[in-house]
Scaffold this active site. Structure first.
Site, PDB file in Angstrom:
ATOM      1  N   GLU A  20     -22.920  12.169  -3.582  1.00 34.56           N
ATOM      2  CA  GLU A  20     -22.179  12.915  -2.706  1.00 34.56           C
ATOM      3  C   GLU A  20     -20.591  13.046  -3.185  1.00 34.56           C
ATOM      4  OE1 GLU A  20     -23.147  14.822  -0.097  1.00 34.56           O
ATOM      5  OE2 GLU A  20     -25.127  13.983  -1.029  1.00 34.56           O
ATOM      6  N   GLU A  78     -17.352   8.177  -3.918  1.00 33.73           N
ATOM      7  CA  GLU A  78     -18.507   8.812  -3.067  1.00 33.73           C
ATOM      8  C   GLU A  78     -17.991   9.829  -2.296  1.00 33.73           C
ATOM      9  OE1 GLU A  78     -21.668   5.729  -2.021  1.00 33.73           O
ATOM     10  OE2 GLU A  78     -19.935   4.341  -2.118  1.00 33.73           O
ATOM     11  N   GLY A 102     -18.384   7.065   1.017  1.00 32.33           N
ATOM     12  CA  GLY A 102     -19.080   8.188   1.266  1.00 32.33           C
ATOM     13  C   GLY A 102     -18.742   9.248   2.211  1.00 32.33           C
ATOM     14  N   ALA A 162     -12.857   3.553   8.142  1.00 28.20           N
ATOM     15  CA  ALA A 162     -13.926   4.700   8.227  1.00 28.20           C
ATOM     16  C   ALA A 162     -13.970   5.610   9.272  1.00 28.20           C
ATOM     17  CB  ALA A 162     -15.183   4.150   8.408  1.00 28.20           C
ATOM     18  N   GLY A 175       1.438  14.870   9.536  1.00 27.84           N
ATOM     19  CA  GLY A 175       2.061  14.980  10.925  1.00 27.84           C
ATOM     20  C   GLY A 175       1.425  14.107  11.984  1.00 27.84           C
TER      21      GLY A 175
END
Length: 341
Positions: free
Chosen positions: A202, A218, A235, A277, A284
């Protein structure tokens, strides 16, 4: 001379260049090499694209061998059997490119690690590159694709189109040493991948962007973005490039950073920074600064934190605000993961 390369390429039926493959581009080539080429080809001053024919290869090879440039001589000797368009590309200075062969040489210099992102002028390159069908029979001008597909069918062949884009995948032209790329279609020519870089399925690396390596990618490295040594992009995470709303801010990820899964940044990070995550930091965005006791100090715009080291950026799960504190547990790259590239 900034750069020089012999190339073999593809043109459409109108004689327009679609792409050029430069097997061994040179940065700051020796003047004796340029002089040797000049004995055979008529080389104008400045940045120049000089087409030549297979019958020129013997004389070019002899001139290069006499000047002591064996590797380039062997290359043009191999070109002698070609039935494809041949070109010698001269870059005397780093000006905005004026032709597709010039763009392709600069993209090659990046992917060969001879130049780093932002070191070459690519202004106006999109207008010089045609939309191309990258197919099982090589690059095809998109306007000529229907006729080529019909011709293939009539001759009993199936023509498969992998993608339609201005850029080819890097690995069709350059495979840098010491890298792993799980899905080669996700790294464009013009990407700079440092030794020890792993790009997972990915992961994505655009042109004029890349990694110092080692690192685990990833997520998405957008055009113009660079990632420092020992940093991991989780990911589905994203980095905002200058082509996607970042304006003139150059986005950079420092060394030893971690951008968590599905997170993203619209500001440059210093070294040893962590983004939680799922958290996307735009320039801003309002960020509450915390002290060592997790007490609120003040609230600033994320752009005020640009380039600072040792930051931990997270979202408070109770009140939803974005918080920043000193990253006392800076991530360490999993050495076993990258030891065998």
């Amino acid at each position: 001379m900034l750069s020089f390369a012999f190339g073999i390429g593809t043109q459409n039926t109108q004689g327009d260049w679609l792409e050029v493959y430069y097997p061994a581009p040179l940065l700051n080539p020796d003047k004796s090499l340029i002089d040797a080429v000049g004995k055979v080809l008529d080389v104008p001053a400045g940045n120049a694209t000089v087409s030549f024919l297979p019958e020129h290869c013997t004389a070019l090879g002899e001139a290069l061998k006499a000047a002591g440039h064996t590797a380039q001589a062997e290359l043009v000797d191999a070109f002698a059997a070609s039935q494809r368009p041949l070109v010698a590309m001269f870059l005397e200075s780093d000006l905005p490119p004026q032709s597709a062969p010039e763009v392709y040489l600069k993209l090659h210099l990046l992917s060969h690690r001879l130049a780093k992102p932002h070191q070459l002028d690519l202004t106006g390159m999109f207008g010089l590159l045609r939309n191309i069908a990258w197919s099982s029979e090589g690059p095809i001008d998109i306007e000529e694709l229907p006729a080529r597909r019909l011709k293939a069918r009539l001759e009993g062949r199936s023509l498969s189109v992998d993608c339609v884009d201005k850029f080819p995948k890097m690995t069709d032209y350059v495979v840098p040493s010491g890298v792993r790329i799980a899905d080669t279609a996700r790294v464009r020519l013009g990407a700079y991948l440092g030794e020890g870089t792993t790009v997972m399925h990915e992961g994505f690396v655009n042109f004029n962007a890349g990694t110092e390596g080692p690192g685990m990618i990833e997520g998405r490295i957008s055009a113009g973005v660079t990632v420092g040594k020992g940093s991991d992009l989780g990911g589905g995470c994203s980095t905002m490039g200058t082509l996607s709303g970042g304006g003139n801010i150059v986005i950079k990820v420092g060394e030893g950073c971690l951008i968590g899964a599905n997170a993203g940044i619209g500001i440059p990070l210093g070294d040893r920074c962590t983004v939680e995550a799922g958290l996307y930091i735009t320039a801003g965005a309002k960020v509450t600064l915390l002290d060592d006791q997790n007490q609120e100090v003040k609230t600033v715009a994320a752009r005020d934190l640009a380039g600072h080291d040792d930051l931990l950026l997270r979202r408070n799960s109770q009140n939803g605000r974005i918080e920043c504190l000193t990253n006392k547990s800076a991530i360490a790259l999993n050495e076993a993961l990258h030891a065998h590239n």
